[in-house]
Design an enzyme around this catalytic site. Structure first.
Site, PDB file in Angstrom:
ATOM      1  N   CYS A 179      -0.067   3.845   2.660  1.00 53.68           N
ATOM      2  CA  CYS A 179       0.398   3.414   3.990  1.00 53.68           C
ATOM      3  C   CYS A 179       1.836   3.863   4.218  1.00 53.68           C
ATOM      4  CB  CYS A 179       0.307   1.894   4.118  1.00 53.68           C
ATOM      5  SG  CYS A 179      -1.389   1.251   3.999  1.00 53.68           S
ATOM      6  N   CYS A 224       0.829  -1.209   0.000  1.00 56.16           N
ATOM      7  CA  CYS A 224       0.000   0.000   0.000  1.00 56.16           C
ATOM      8  C   CYS A 224       0.861   1.257   0.000  1.00 56.16           C
ATOM      9  CB  CYS A 224      -0.923  -0.024   1.232  1.00 56.16           C
ATOM     10  SG  CYS A 224      -1.793   1.520   1.533  1.00 56.16           S
TER      11      CYS A 224
END
Length: 287
Positions: free
Chosen positions: A37, A34
């Protein structure tokens, strides 16, 4: 000192949530693939230092599949917030300012997180009070309602006589277990009537004549020491707003004063740690 703790497995997550007790727990559900993230990760680390009375956890959803499923995580990054093993809320964005604002909402003044709750299994509900929707009838201009909702300097005092009506609105449905009222033993409240889930703030005539959910007579010792005052808990299981009618004070003084008011209870929205533990145990069983 506020470092992020990396969760390695589902049992580790449960243990951290359980051991945190009354501290706020902020959990970053993340994944190695991600990109968002990765962007928010250093911000999360910085916030863990800034809000050092909270516990910050990082959970990889691919390593802790059962945890992610049990907590309803269906995308990353997702931030969840807990206290006393109860889920308080969530945040789905990767915006640093928005994340910090959400932390501040549940963090409170940072004082109660290191101390035990005055009532086992419950918490101070101050972070769930929507102050913009609260109201107080007969408050003085100099010493208004909001001053008694924090432990800072200041207090609430009535204006033209000893009576007060306090309307407290919550951001989500809560269970109310007890009240803590800290006040002088002469000017503090004595007789109070409690109402819940009223469509609007009741007036003094209604408060005096209507049937309340519970009536209380406070002792001078209770308010001087700020002891928890248990309520008829079964009557306060689904509270959206709480209205407190202060009928008189301890000595018949012209005005009533409240230094600090705390509502003790639990939010309705909780994470079922018992069920979660069963999942962890099943995963640990040999096949």
């Amino acid at each position: 000192m506020g470092a992020v703790r990396v969760i390695n497995d589902d049992g580790h997550f449960y243990g951290e949530i359980a051991s945190a007790g009354t501290k706020l727990v902020v959990v970053d559900f993340t994944a190695t693939w991600c990109g968002l993230c990765d962007i928010i990760a250093p911000v999360f680390e910085q916030l863990s230092v800034k809000y050092s009375n909270a516990v910050f956890l990082k959970v990889d959803i691919d390593k802790c599949v059962a945890t992610a499923a049990m907590q309803g995580v269906n995308g990353v990054p997702t931030f969840l917030f807990y206290r006393n093993k109860k889920k308080l809320g969530l945040y789905h964005e990767s915006d640093p300012a928005g994340l910090e604002s959400k932390i501040q909402q549940f963090y409170g003044n940072g004082e109660s997180e290191d101390s035990e709750s005055p009532v086992s299994g419950h918490m101070d509900l101050s972070t769930f009070i929507t102050k913009t929707q609260c109201e107080c009838l007969n408050e003085s201009d100099e010493h208004n309602f909001l001053q008694c909702l924090s432990t800072d300097e200041g207090y609430l005092e009535s204006d033209c006589d000893e009576q007060l009506i306090l309307c407290i609105a919550f951001s989500q449905v809560v269970k109310v277990h007890s009240l803590k009222i800290k006040a002088p033993n002469d000017k503090g409240p004595k007789t109070i009537k409690l109402y819940i889930n009223q469509p609007r703030t009741i007036d003094f005539d209604m408060a005096d004549s209507n049937t309340s959910v519970q009536d209380l007579t406070l002792s001078a010792k209770d308010i001087e020491e700020g002891n928890p005052i248990p309520l008829r808990y079964v009557k306060f299981q689904n509270v959206q707003n709480l209205q407190i009618f202060v009928k008189d004070n301890q000595s018949g003084s012209e005005t009533t004063r409240i230094d600090h008011l705390a509502i003790i209870g639990s939010p309705i929205s909780t994470t079922n740690m018992g069920e979660f533990k069963k999942v962890v145990n099943r995963e640990g069983e040999s096949h």
